[in-house]
Motif scaffolding. Sequence first.
Motif, PDB file in Angstrom:
ATOM      1  N   VAL A  90      75.677 112.209  29.853  1.00  0.00           N
ATOM      2  CA  VAL A  90      74.560 111.739  30.668  1.00  0.00           C
ATOM      3  C   VAL A  90      73.513 112.830  30.782  1.00  0.00           C
ATOM      4  CG1 VAL A  90      73.874 110.887  32.929  1.00  0.00           C
ATOM      5  CG2 VAL A  90      76.078 110.231  31.965  1.00  0.00           C
ATOM      6  N   SER A  91      72.253 112.458  30.478  1.00  0.00           N
ATOM      7  CA  SER A  91      71.151 113.413  30.573  1.00  0.00           C
ATOM      8  C   SER A  91      70.529 113.369  31.954  1.00  0.00           C
ATOM      9  CB  SER A  91      70.091 113.077  29.514  1.00  0.00           C
ATOM     10  OG  SER A  91      69.526 111.809  29.774  1.00  0.00           O
ATOM     11  N   CYS A  92      69.584 114.230  32.192  1.00  0.00           N
ATOM     12  CA  CYS A  92      68.941 114.315  33.498  1.00  0.00           C
ATOM     13  C   CYS A  92      67.792 113.324  33.640  1.00  0.00           C
ATOM     14  CB  CYS A  92      68.433 115.736  33.761  1.00  0.00           C
ATOM     15  SG  CYS A  92      69.778 116.924  33.921  1.00  0.00           S
ATOM     16  N   ASP A 145      67.735 114.128  40.705  1.00  0.00           N
ATOM     17  CA  ASP A 145      67.807 115.050  41.847  1.00  0.00           C
ATOM     18  C   ASP A 145      68.707 114.498  42.951  1.00  0.00           C
ATOM     19  OD1 ASP A 145      66.095 116.716  40.532  1.00  0.00           O
ATOM     20  OD2 ASP A 145      64.295 115.979  41.531  1.00  0.00           O
ATOM     21  N   LYS A 146      68.853 113.190  43.000  1.00  0.00           N
ATOM     22  CA  LYS A 146      69.660 112.540  44.036  1.00  0.00           C
ATOM     23  C   LYS A 146      71.108 112.341  43.593  1.00  0.00           C
ATOM     24  CE  LYS A 146      65.684 110.027  45.900  1.00  0.00           C
ATOM     25  NZ  LYS A 146      65.113 108.690  46.212  1.00  0.00           N
ATOM     26  N   GLY A 147      71.444 112.862  42.424  1.00  0.00           N
ATOM     27  CA  GLY A 147      72.782 112.657  41.887  1.00  0.00           C
ATOM     28  C   GLY A 147      72.790 111.553  40.845  1.00  0.00           C
ATOM     29  N   PHE A 148      73.954 111.112  40.462  1.00  0.00           N
ATOM     30  CA  PHE A 148      74.063 110.057  39.452  1.00  0.00           C
ATOM     31  C   PHE A 148      73.734 108.696  40.057  1.00  0.00           C
ATOM     32  CE2 PHE A 148      76.837 113.338  37.620  1.00  0.00           C
ATOM     33  CZ  PHE A 148      76.364 113.360  36.320  1.00  0.00           C
ATOM     34  N   THR A 149      72.929 107.927  39.335  1.00  0.00           N
ATOM     35  CA  THR A 149      72.574 106.578  39.773  1.00  0.00           C
ATOM     36  C   THR A 149      72.676 105.628  38.592  1.00  0.00           C
ATOM     37  OG1 THR A 149      70.218 106.944  39.317  1.00  0.00           O
ATOM     38  CG2 THR A 149      71.001 107.386  41.567  1.00  0.00           C
ATOM     39  N   LEU A 150      72.781 104.339  38.887  1.00  0.00           N
ATOM     40  CA  LEU A 150      72.794 103.307  37.849  1.00  0.00           C
ATOM     41  C   LEU A 150      71.457 102.584  37.864  1.00  0.00           C
ATOM     42  CD1 LEU A 150      76.391 101.842  38.304  1.00  0.00           C
ATOM     43  CD2 LEU A 150      75.561 103.247  36.427  1.00  0.00           C
TER      44      LEU A 150
END
Length: 311
Positions: free
Chosen positions: A302-304, A21-26
Motif C-alpha cells: 500500500v502506497s501513501c 495522514d489519518k492512517g489506512f482508509t478504504l
Amino acid sequence: MEIIVGTYEELLLAYNLVDSDKGFTLQQSFTNHNHTGCIKCLNVSKNDILVSGSTDETIQLINLKSRKETGSLMEHSGTVTSLNSFDDYLISSSEDGSICIWDVKSWQCLKTLKKHKSAVFDVAIHPSGKLAISCGKDNTLRTWDLTNGKCAFVINTTAASLKWNETGKHYIAITGNKIDTYEMETGKKTTTELSYPICSSLFISETELLVGGEGGHLEIIDLISGEKRLSIDSQMKRVKCLTCSLVQEGPNNPWIIAGSSDGMIKIFRLDKEGSTWSSSLVAKHDTKFRLTCIAIRETGPVSCESDDSTE
C-alpha cells in the motif's frame, strides 16, 4: 490492494486500501450492478479478471484493469455456489449439481462434472492443481482427478465448506460448528467443535485455521491440538467472509480482510512470535450493504497515495 465484496443486494463493491495522514482508509474504486440476484462467490483470476457468481445462475466477468464488463458465462442452470482458480483454469459449482472447468484465456467450458445428485455446496482445489474435492446436498464428499475429470472416491459427509492447507497434506470439511480435518496420506480424521456456527475459514499456516462465525467470533484454531491460538474482538455481527494478503509483510504478519453481514469490512494485521499470535486493527469501513463474499486484487504494498490508475 483492492478489496472487492459481493452483497445480498446484488451489488459488487470495490475499494482501494490507501495510506494517508489519518492512517489506512478504504476508498471506493467502482460499483457494479450487472447481477440480478444475490452474489454468492467471487474470484480474481491471474489475468486480473474478476469473476462473480450469483443466484441469477450466471457468472459475470469484469476486467479489473480496464473496469469493463467482458462477458457472462451461462453454463449453469442453478445458483452458482463457488468459484476457484488455478493457473489458467477456473472451477465453478452450482445448485444444479454440476461442476464446470473453464479455460480463463478463452472462457470456454472444457468439461462439466456431473456426479453429485443434488446441489454442490463447495469445491476446493489441491495446491498441485491435479486434484479437487467437492461436497453437496447429497451428503457426499467427492475427490476428483482433474487430469481426466473422473471421480476418484466418495465419502459420506454433511459438510458445506471445504479447504486445503497450503501444502495439500490436510483438508478440512466444515459442518455447522464442527471442523473435520483429514490427513491426505493416511485418511486420519481429527474433529474440532466450536461453540458457534462457522461462516468462514482461512488457513494461515500448515495446521492453524482462522475461523469467522456467528456473533462476530474471529479465532485462530490449531487443528491438531484443538487449542485456540487467538481470539479477536471483531465487533462484527457475523463474519461472513475472509481473505488474506501476504504482500505487505509476509507469512508471519498476514493482513486479514473480514467482511460481515452487517456491512463492515475490517482489516487486521496478525503478528506471530513463536507459536503466539496477536492482532491489531488496520482499517475499517461500513459499506451499508449485507456482505456475502470477498476477494482481493494484489497491487503491491500500500502506497501513501490513492492509486486511481487502471493498471
